[in-house]
Design a protein around this motif. Structure first.
Motif, PDB file in Angstrom:
ATOM      1  N   PHE A 297       0.818  -1.204   0.000  1.00  0.00           N
ATOM      2  CA  PHE A 297       0.000   0.000   0.000  1.00  0.00           C
ATOM      3  C   PHE A 297       0.858   1.263   0.000  1.00  0.00           C
ATOM      4  N   LYS A 298       0.375   2.239  -0.720  1.00  0.00           N
ATOM      5  CA  LYS A 298       0.973   3.565  -0.690  1.00  0.00           C
ATOM      6  C   LYS A 298       0.133   4.446   0.228  1.00  0.00           C
ATOM      7  N   ALA A 299       0.715   5.529   0.683  1.00  0.00           N
ATOM      8  CA  ALA A 299      -0.006   6.443   1.568  1.00  0.00           C
ATOM      9  C   ALA A 299      -1.076   7.211   0.791  1.00  0.00           C
ATOM     10  N   GLY A 300      -2.168   7.562   1.485  1.00  0.00           N
ATOM     11  CA  GLY A 300      -3.226   8.354   0.876  1.00  0.00           C
ATOM     12  C   GLY A 300      -4.556   7.627   0.802  1.00  0.00           C
ATOM     13  N   LYS A 301      -5.562   8.333   0.314  1.00  0.00           N
ATOM     14  CA  LYS A 301      -6.899   7.753   0.178  1.00  0.00           C
ATOM     15  C   LYS A 301      -6.938   6.805  -1.016  1.00  0.00           C
ATOM     16  N   GLN A 302      -7.576   5.676  -0.812  1.00  0.00           N
ATOM     17  CA  GLN A 302      -7.679   4.666  -1.870  1.00  0.00           C
ATOM     18  C   GLN A 302      -8.827   3.720  -1.558  1.00  0.00           C
ATOM     19  N   THR A 303      -9.338   3.076  -2.616  1.00  0.00           N
ATOM     20  CA  THR A 303     -10.425   2.114  -2.451  1.00  0.00           C
ATOM     21  C   THR A 303      -9.860   0.711  -2.526  1.00  0.00           C
ATOM     22  N   LEU A 304     -10.072  -0.051  -1.466  1.00  0.00           N
ATOM     23  CA  LEU A 304      -9.531  -1.407  -1.359  1.00  0.00           C
ATOM     24  C   LEU A 304     -10.580  -2.436  -1.773  1.00  0.00           C
ATOM     25  N   ASN A 305     -10.179  -3.372  -2.624  1.00  0.00           N
ATOM     26  CA  ASN A 305     -11.079  -4.474  -2.967  1.00  0.00           C
ATOM     27  C   ASN A 305     -10.965  -5.577  -1.910  1.00  0.00           C
ATOM     28  N   GLY A 306     -11.617  -6.703  -2.133  1.00  0.00           N
ATOM     29  CA  GLY A 306     -11.622  -7.762  -1.130  1.00  0.00           C
ATOM     30  C   GLY A 306     -10.247  -8.305  -0.818  1.00  0.00           C
ATOM     31  N   GLU A 307      -9.453  -8.546  -1.855  1.00  0.00           N
ATOM     32  CA  GLU A 307      -8.104  -9.080  -1.657  1.00  0.00           C
ATOM     33  C   GLU A 307      -7.234  -8.099  -0.887  1.00  0.00           C
ATOM     34  N   GLN A 308      -7.266  -6.829  -1.263  1.00  0.00           N
ATOM     35  CA  GLN A 308      -6.461  -5.812  -0.584  1.00  0.00           C
ATOM     36  C   GLN A 308      -6.922  -5.604   0.860  1.00  0.00           C
ATOM     37  N   SER A 309      -8.225  -5.652   1.076  1.00  0.00           N
ATOM     38  CA  SER A 309      -8.765  -5.445   2.423  1.00  0.00           C
ATOM     39  C   SER A 309      -8.301  -6.537   3.372  1.00  0.00           C
ATOM     40  N   LEU A 310      -8.309  -7.781   2.897  1.00  0.00           N
ATOM     41  CA  LEU A 310      -7.864  -8.887   3.733  1.00  0.00           C
ATOM     42  C   LEU A 310      -6.382  -8.736   4.071  1.00  0.00           C
TER      43      LEU A 310
END
Length: 430
Positions: A297-310
């Motif tokens: 992950f990079k710093a800042g606002k971003q939208t995480l999908n299921g894989e990234q969220s886990l």
């Protein structure tokens, strides 16, 4: 015998004649037909004449002529109405005497009432159907009645929320994609106590490496009583030994707080919920990477999908605080997930609502007394944690022992008393 009408003879059939079949140049003279008068109709057989309107000429009334005894048939071609624009072809209704009257104005009040009632009936039917559909999907597999020597219940409701590393229902491709590994069975990956009361919700994370005592307990399958031996170990070991019932027993024994409901979700279900709502927006203050969880992950606002969220909620080796830092990220993410799910864009959109509910309910494991209403209250209490109406914290700790997290007993006792009495929490955690 002469079959021709009076005044006609055979002579008329010959000579110069014109008309049909005539070869002459002059047209055939008009034939004179006798006038045949219809016999008068007896008065008792005559239909009642239509009522004559005031000022209307007698001959316009139509009907029978009393003097002649038969229908005069007089008609000027005029169609009479009601004097207000009504008449045949005008759209009005018939009035007395066969005359056409104006159509009454539509009753909009009645139409609105019927339409509103129909809408209410449809909404109720859909809501009731959705409730029973969702309720039937809950996996009520945890029996808290098997937990022995329980502390007295206090005010408010306490939920033990568990994220397990269960890989149930996941394919080999899913495991590889989500970086879950292929370990058999399941263990707790995160544990939280959510207290929902009159002073706002309080979310307390329990580090899985917390140093706790395993008390006496009743086997969830065997029903056998296992005596306590004063053994201290990591909190997640209780779940590995005998599942949810022993975990609840261990949490209650070491805190003195009564747990009302149990909620558990596995890796696969967690990722499915996130994907069903189209991802979760999160502000990450500092970027990080972790090969074991797959985080990048990079710093800042971003939208995480299921894989990234886990990957985000599982990462701990990338932080100096290890499990303590991970519990803070888990709280942050779960609160954001609840906040972004409980929106009109999701609740009022069936193409989002039903996939989200289906993904969540299919993978949730709850206690046998959990109702859909209680689950909804838990969900909105979680949402309020990020809305400024609640508190999130780690269990207060005093240090470490052999790599295990040691709780601050004095602060834990104060915290539990405030939760039991449903008071405003003033204790701070790590």
């Amino acid at each position: 015998m002469n079959d021709w009408p009076e005044g006609w003879s055979d002579d008329n059939r010959s000579g110069n004649r014109y008309g049909q079949g005539s070869g002459g140049e002059r047209p055939e003279g008009a034939r004179v037909m006798r006038h045949v008068q219809r016999p008068p109709v007896p008065p008792q057989h005559r239909p009642a004449p239509p009522r004559q309107r005031q000022g209307e000429p007698q001959q316009y009334a139509g009907g029978y002529d009393d003097a002649a005894g038969y229908d005069s048939g007089y008609n000027t071609g005029q169609v009479y109405g009601d004097g207000n624009g009504g008449g045949r072809g005008s759209g009005g209704g018939r009035g007395d005497g066969g005359y056409v009257q104006g159509r009454p104005a539509p009753d909009w009040g009645r139409r609105i009432k019927i339409g509103t009632l129909s809408l209410v009936v449809v909404v109720l039917a859909v809501s009731i159907g959705t409730y029973f559909w969702a309720d039937s999907k809950l996996k009520r597999e945890v029996d808290l009645s098997k937990v022995i020597e329980r502390p007295k219940a206090g005010d408010g409701t306490n939920y033990l929320i568990v994220g397990s590393d269960s890989r149930e229902g996941m394919t080999a491709e899913d495991k590889k994609k989500l970086h879950t590994g292929s370990a058999e069975g399941k263990r707790t990956d995160s544990m939280m106590i959510l207290h929902d009361g009159s002073n706002g919700p309080t979310l307390v994370s329990l580090p899985r490496d917390s140093n706790v005592e395993i008390p006496s307990f009743k086997g969830s399958e065997s029903g056998k009583i296992y005596p306590g031996r004063g053994r201290f170990t990591k909190l997640n070991a209780a779940y590995a030994m005998d599942g949810p019932e022993l975990l609840v027993r261990t949490v209650e024994f070491n805190t003195g707080l009564h747990i009302d409901h149990y909620v558990e979700i596995g890796f696969g279900g967690f990722a499915q919920i996130v994907d069903a709502i189209g991802g979760v927006e999160l502000d990450i203050p500092k970027g990080f990477k972790d090969k074991k969880s797959g985080a990048d992950f990079k710093a800042g606002k971003q939208t995480l999908n299921g894989e990234q969220s886990l990957a985000f909620v599982r990462t701990r080796y990338a932080f100096a605080e290890a499990d303590l830092a991970r519990t803070k990220n888990q709280q942050k993410f779960l609160a954001a997930l609840a906040s972004q799910t409980a929106t009109p864009a999701t609740i009022l959109n069936p193409f989002k609502l039903y996939p989200t509910m289906g993904a969540g309910l299919d993978t949730l494991i709850v206690d046998k007394d959990m109702s859909l209403w209680s689950l909804g209250q838990m969900f909105f209490a979680m949402k309020d944690v990020t809305g400024g109406d609640g508190t999130s914290m780690n269990m207060p700790i005093s240090g470490f022992s052999g790599g295990n997290v040691v709780w601050d007993k004095a602060k834990v006792k104060q915290l539990v008393e405030q939760l039991k009495n449903d008071e405003k929490v003033t204790v701070s955690g790590n």
